[in-house]
Design an enzyme around this catalytic site. Sequence first.
Site, short mmCIF file in Angstrom:
data_model
loop_
_atom_site.label_atom_id
_atom_site.label_comp_id
_atom_site.label_asym_id
_atom_site.label_seq_id
_atom_site.Cartn_x
_atom_site.Cartn_y
_atom_site.Cartn_z
N GLU A 16 0.59 -1.00 -0.01
CA GLU A 16 -0.02 -0.06 -0.02
C GLU A 16 0.81 1.38 -0.01
O GLU A 16 0.57 2.25 0.69
CB GLU A 16 -0.86 0.05 1.18
C1 FAD Z 1 2.58 -9.72 0.45
C2 FAD Z 1 2.36 -8.51 -0.41
C3 FAD Z 1 1.10 -8.13 -0.85
C4 FAD Z 1 1.00 -7.34 -1.85
N1 FAD Z 1 -0.27 -6.90 -2.50
C5 FAD Z 1 -0.31 -6.11 -3.74
C6 FAD Z 1 -1.69 -6.00 -4.20
O1 FAD Z 1 -2.80 -6.71 -3.69
N2 FAD Z 1 -1.64 -5.37 -5.23
C7 FAD Z 1 -0.73 -4.63 -5.94
O2 FAD Z 1 -0.95 -4.04 -6.91
N3 FAD Z 1 0.52 -4.58 -5.05
C8 FAD Z 1 0.51 -5.63 -4.05
N4 FAD Z 1 1.76 -5.61 -3.38
C9 FAD Z 1 2.98 -4.98 -3.96
C10 FAD Z 1 3.28 -3.90 -3.11
O3 FAD Z 1 2.52 -2.71 -2.95
C11 FAD Z 1 4.85 -3.31 -3.61
O4 FAD Z 1 5.77 -4.26 -2.96
C12 FAD Z 1 5.21 -1.81 -2.86
O5 FAD Z 1 4.57 -0.80 -3.62
C13 FAD Z 1 6.56 -1.62 -3.00
O6 FAD Z 1 7.10 -1.88 -4.65
P1 FAD Z 1 8.40 -2.78 -4.84
O7 FAD Z 1 8.13 -4.00 -4.02
O8 FAD Z 1 8.50 -2.74 -6.27
O9 FAD Z 1 9.64 -2.10 -4.29
P2 FAD Z 1 10.45 -0.77 -4.87
O10 FAD Z 1 9.69 0.22 -5.21
O11 FAD Z 1 11.59 -1.59 -5.33
O12 FAD Z 1 11.16 -0.20 -3.44
C14 FAD Z 1 12.24 -0.62 -2.91
C15 FAD Z 1 12.89 0.44 -1.91
O13 FAD Z 1 12.85 1.56 -2.46
C16 FAD Z 1 12.37 2.65 -2.01
N5 FAD Z 1 11.78 3.58 -2.89
C17 FAD Z 1 11.32 3.30 -4.17
N6 FAD Z 1 10.97 4.19 -4.92
C18 FAD Z 1 11.43 5.54 -4.21
C19 FAD Z 1 11.41 6.92 -4.40
N7 FAD Z 1 10.72 7.41 -5.36
N8 FAD Z 1 11.66 7.51 -3.35
C20 FAD Z 1 12.09 6.88 -2.36
N9 FAD Z 1 12.17 5.63 -1.97
C21 FAD Z 1 11.69 4.94 -3.12
C22 FAD Z 1 11.07 2.01 -1.29
O14 FAD Z 1 10.31 2.72 -0.24
C23 FAD Z 1 11.68 0.76 -0.90
O15 FAD Z 1 12.27 0.69 0.43
C24 FAD Z 1 2.09 -6.48 -2.25
C25 FAD Z 1 3.51 -6.92 -1.99
C26 FAD Z 1 3.59 -7.92 -0.83
C27 FAD Z 1 4.85 -8.29 -0.55
#
Ligand code: FAD
Length: 564
Positions: A426
């Site tokens: 989220e």
């Molecule tokens: C169990 C689980 C359930 C989920 N359920 C859903 C779902 O139902 N629907 C859905 O669509 N998604 C879902 N997700 C996805 C979830 O919303 C994402 O994992 C999350 O938004 C982070 O994206 P990412 O994993 O690609 O991490 P990344 O975006 O790669 O982030 C990695 C790190 O970099 C930081 N970061 C990234 N961009 C920036 C920025 N611009 N500025 C500063 N810091 C930054 C982040 O804060 C984090 O610390 C789920 C994930 C999990 C693990």
Amino acid sequence: MPYRAPLSEFTFLLDVVGFAEVAATDRFAEASPDTVAAILSEAGKLCETLTPLNRAGDKHPARLENGVVRTSPGFAEGYRAIATGGWVGMSASPEFGGMGLPISVTTCVNDMMGSACLALQLNPLMTQGQIEALEHHASDALKSMYIPKLVSGEWCGTMNLTESQAGSDVGAVRTKAEALGDGTYAITGQKIFISWGDNDFSGNVCHLVLARLPDGPEGTKGISLFMVPKMIPDADGNPGARNTLHVVSLEHKLGLHGSPTAVMQYDAAQGWLIGEPHKGMAAMFTMMNNARLGVGMQGVAVAEAAFQQALSYAMDRKQGRTPLGSGAIIDHADVRRMLAEMKAEVFSARAIGLACAVAIDMARATGSAEWQARAALLTPIAKAYGTDTGCEVAHLGVQVHGGMGFIEETGAAQFSRDVRVTAIYEGTNGIQAMDLVARKMMDHGEAAYRLFDEVQAAAEMARGKHPDLAGAVWISAEAMREATEGLIAMPLQDRFAGAAPYLRAFARVLGGHFHLKSALADPGRLALAEFATKRLLPEYASLLAQVREGAAGLYALTPEALSA
Ligand SMILES: Cc1cc2nc3c(=O)[nH]c(=O)nc-3n(C[C@H](O)[C@H](O)[C@H](O)COP(=O)(O)OP(=O)(O)OC[C@H]3O[C@@H](n4cnc5c(N)ncnc54)[C@H](O)[C@@H]3O)c2cc1C
């Protein structure tokens, strides 16, 4: 000790955060104290019966068998009990079969359900967000087709944003949408991490999917939102032909095993546009804002469950000689400190979440821009602080148990594993903090200053009875005001460098404010308020020192310096 629904805590806290104002509006006139108490009591009874599912989900994760998701033992029955109780559509419009109750009340129910079984509760939480997005943005035909079935729990809803290259950067979404010429669209692409992407207990699974139309500009401005059901409803609105989408695989996760987290494949699946073309992010934000508060309360929910269990363990477990002579570890100063911190933090995070819910309700009931701004300001704080609290309290819960905390039988470790993702999904808590210092400060801090004014006015009123506490809270709000002025004067990159400490300092001050109000309302809460104000609140000063530092010092730590 089995989980006990903290009903009197909800009643008390709703009072502290000003729910009476919500109940005084025409829209929510039926939410009288007696009605709310009766609803919460019913929900509490149900949630207490759901608690065995928590362990069952952890030990027997959802699995994919020949393309079909098999949910954990007991989850289907648990889900049916939630759906038939009307708990999915509590806040949905009565026009579609919902109860039209305030979000504040739903938030308390979700809190209890999340304590009972977080993995299962995530399912109705997603559906609630979807209902809200459809109520605001869907055509009348789609509303009447989908919302009643989502409200009744016959069908479930999901949200599909994430793709492997599009996590926090939602604008990088590549899933395609092409017009089929009959008003519907062919959706093609792969989504990852989709919570409850499928199940074996609902008649349909309705996916809200972000995708890009051929003429969609790059970035978030070119994304549209589509309803893509697993089963395409027939002319009578019953599940008809199977849509061309499927679950590719389920993730193996640190925790939350009962919730199937799916890779979803859409192969020219038939979809219906929700809202305007290219305006999908705005529509999805309705769902995400709802879900952000909901996820914040997931953190509180697990914190509550972890606290109850740690407290019970600490009262039973005997080790060494204690100053009070009982021998129970609760009488060791360090254990008492941990338990007090857990309780104080649960209180603060829950108060902030409920204050956010009250602001949402007031904004809906009155249309007031000030309430809208308050809700918008509090949402990232409720999400990030609620979930950080969940992680920290569950972590302390393991520590209170000593070695038994590391052993799975006690369940303390599961709380810690399950809640960890709430700080990630989220919108990560880092993204929430950036939202707070950037988008939520586009009013030049007006909404924040109004809140600091209220905190200080309440502290002034408390000065006669609790001069020390009131003085500390007043000064902390003044420090937040000054820090906010400084923050707003900074370039964005400097703001972002201090965003997370700023958000936590904000929450600390709000926590102090609500603890002070609680001590005024009930002398029995003074000791906890003193603990929170004297031992937790002062952290704001070191956090604000970080906010003032800006970005230069961080970027001085180059990748080379970090690797050295
Ligand atoms: C169990 C689980 C359930 C989920 N359920 C859903 C779902 O139902 N629907 C859905 O669509 N998604 C879902 N997700 C996805 C979830 O919303 C994402 O994992 C999350 O938004 C982070 O994206 P990412 O994993 O690609 O991490 P990344 O975006 O790669 O982030 C990695 C790190 O970099 C930081 N970061 C990234 N961009 C920036 C920025 N611009 N500025 C500063 N810091 C930054 C982040 O804060 C984090 O610390 C789920 C994930 C999990 C693990």
